[in-house]
Design an enzyme around this catalytic site. Structure first.
Site, PDB file in Angstrom:
ATOM      1  N   ALA A 105      40.729  40.616  46.423  1.00 38.27           N
ATOM      2  CA  ALA A 105      40.551  39.756  47.600  1.00 38.27           C
ATOM      3  C   ALA A 105      41.273  38.439  47.311  1.00 38.27           C
ATOM      4  CB  ALA A 105      39.083  39.512  47.887  1.00 38.27           C
ATOM      5  N   PHE A 106      41.591  37.690  48.359  1.00 38.50           N
ATOM      6  CA  PHE A 106      42.377  36.466  48.161  1.00 38.50           C
ATOM      7  C   PHE A 106      41.608  35.433  47.342  1.00 38.50           C
ATOM      8  CE2 PHE A 106      40.966  32.747  50.601  1.00 38.50           C
ATOM      9  CZ  PHE A 106      39.842  33.270  51.203  1.00 38.50           C
ATOM     10  N   LYS A 107      40.297  35.583  47.235  1.00 39.74           N
ATOM     11  CA  LYS A 107      39.511  34.613  46.475  1.00 39.74           C
ATOM     12  C   LYS A 107      39.897  34.611  44.989  1.00 39.74           C
ATOM     13  CE  LYS A 107      35.581  33.908  49.528  1.00 39.74           C
ATOM     14  NZ  LYS A 107      35.893  34.808  50.665  1.00 39.74           N
ATOM     15  N   ASP A 108      40.633  35.634  44.556  1.00 34.33           N
ATOM     16  CA  ASP A 108      41.130  35.647  43.175  1.00 34.33           C
ATOM     17  C   ASP A 108      42.024  34.442  42.892  1.00 34.33           C
ATOM     18  OD1 ASP A 108      39.912  37.993  42.261  1.00 34.33           O
ATOM     19  OD2 ASP A 108      41.475  39.238  43.140  1.00 34.33           O
ATOM     20  N   ALA A 111      39.536  31.502  42.338  1.00 31.21           N
ATOM     21  CA  ALA A 111      38.639  31.679  41.200  1.00 31.21           C
ATOM     22  C   ALA A 111      39.415  31.677  39.879  1.00 31.21           C
ATOM     23  CB  ALA A 111      37.848  32.980  41.354  1.00 31.21           C
TER      24      ALA A 111
END
Ligand SMILES: *Cc1c(COP(=O)(O)O)cnc(C)c1O
Length: 435
Positions: A105-108, A111
């Protein structure tokens, strides 16, 4: 990099302090005083640069001399080590795939960069921290994977038992090492309440160096600006020189705020589309000038089920000086679940491209924009998660089985390890004190 609080009641801080505090004490958001422009040479060269080279140049300009060039290069390289390819779906319409990182997911992006820069500062100061995160799904996976085996950082993730998908649960519960998953007998709101109470508890605060990894942290926002520049570089390589419109599927509006940072830094583009599901307080604001937060509603694009987006003040500050300016740069659109499913099915039937519900909301936003707006443009819609993370909805909507990447199917074979706790603060505190 000097940052202020949007509520103006807390002192200014440098980047290191903003990252470890997360939130200013006055409950505002940290914002940089100035957003410098990228040089003309950068834009002249951009089509010859890789995503990690672009990330380094952009972060160097944004962050300034608080971190040495060599250290910054190391911080960027260990975080931004995967691609964000642009794929043509139809003429003048591209999907920007942001799901090629570890949790898909783009949250990588956020994070991994946050973990990398935190561990750099911790190594310098020889400190250790303990990160507490409540998750309803995607954030926890990205944080768990992003901070896995990071020296000096312990991570405790709280998730609501039975309320996250199988794949999401396995992403949290199969790592071990410095990552512990607490399975809470309660809802996501209960998980959030427990984390908040821990930050307010004197005894816990004196025993641990507690930190948060939630999406308002400035270190999660910075890296999200990189892929807008990188999308532009890819379009240039393809010889496209039409005005660019980015459609961003939005919940807390971190992703869109990062796009606005890229625009402020000089990235040439025409508009953004704030695409939401029925949780549409921002599209309503863009149409009326009235901001009225509400309770969130559940949808099939559940990572965007937000009734009071935490980055809304940042979006406004970055969008322009006046409401007129903001609403001329950002076009709002919202889709309900039926419209989202129709879009997933329509694109699959027409092009064979499988998209997750969040991505479909972005595609529809682009369609709506094109119905209103005259003039030639190239549309880029952001794909924020791999479809396999939302397998049930996808297979039911497309009425077919779809392939699962081995990275996710391997995960399903692994054994889940979690610690079950009740939703009371006493239990949570007892667990933390036993560490
Ligand atoms: C978090 C998330 C979003 C929303 O991003 P914001 O930055 O909160 O607006 C959209 N899609 C997916 C898959 C997400 O995980």
């Amino acid at each position: 990099m000097l940052l202020y609080s949007t509520k103006h009641q807390s002192p200014d801080v440098n980047l290191e302090e903003a990252i470890f505090r997360g939130l200013p004490a006055d409950n505002g958001l940290y914002m940089p005083y100035s957003i410098p422009k990228m040089s003309p040479e950068f834009f002249k060269n951009i089509e010859n640069m890789t995503i990690s080279e672009i990330a380094y140049e952009v972060s160097k300009v944004l962050i300034g001399d608080e971190i040495s060039d060599d250290d910054l290069k190391m911080i960027v390289d260990r975080a931004i080590n995967f691609e964000a390819p642009l794929v043509e779906i139809e003429k003048d319409t591209y999907v920007l795939e942001l799901f090629h990182g570890t949790s898909m997911a783009f949250k990588d992006f956020g994070a991994r960069f946050m973990a990398s820069i935190m561990s750099y500062y911790l190594q310098k100061s020889q400190k250790e921290i303990h990160i507490l995160v409540a998750t309803s799904g995607d954030t926890g996976g990205a944080v768990a994977q992003g901070f896995y085996k990071t020296t000096g950082i312990k991570v405790t993730i709280l998730y609501p038992s039975g309320k996250v998908s199988d794949i999401q649960e396995k992403q949290l519960t199969t790592l071990g090492e410095n990552v512990t998953a607490l399975e809470v007998e309660g809802t996501f709101d209960d998980c959030q309440r427990l984390v908040k109470s821990a930050f307010l508890d004197e005894e816990l605060r004196s025993k641990f160096n507690l930190a948060s990894a939630n999406s308002i942290n400035i270190s999660r926002l910075i890296p999200q600006s990189f892929y807008y520049f990188n999308a532009y570089a890819q379009l240039r390589r393809l010889g496209v020189d039409k005005p660019i419109v980015f459609s961003v599927p939005s919940g807390n509006f971190g992703n869109l705020s990062a796009g606005l940072i890229a625009m402020q830094m000089g990235l040439p583009l025409k508009s953004f589309i704030a695409a939401t599901n029925v949780n549409n307080v921002v599209p309503k604001y863009l149409a009326s000038g009235q901001y009225e937060p509400v309770r969130s509603l559940e949808t099939i694009s559940n990572a965007m089920d937000v009734g009071n987006p935490s980055n809304f003040p940042r979006m406004c500050l970055l969008g322009g000086e006046t409401f007129e300016e903001i609403s001329s740069v950002i076009f709002g659109d919202s889709s309900n679940d039926d419209e989202t499913r129709e879009t997933m099915k329509k694109i699959f039937d027409k092009t064979n491209y499988v998209m997750c519900p969040h991505t479909a909301v972005a595609y529809r936003g682009l369609e709506a924009y094109r119905e209103q707006e005259v003039g030639d443009s190239v549309g880029v819609f952001l794909s924020t998660a791999h479809y396999a993370k939302f397998l049930d909805v996808v297979e039911e909507t497309l009425d077919t089985k779809v392939p699962i990447p081995t990275r996710l199917s391997d995960l399903l074979e692994k054994e889940k390890v979690s610690i079950k706790i009740s939703d009371t603060f006493e239990d949570f505190k007892e667990y933390l004190l036993s560490l």
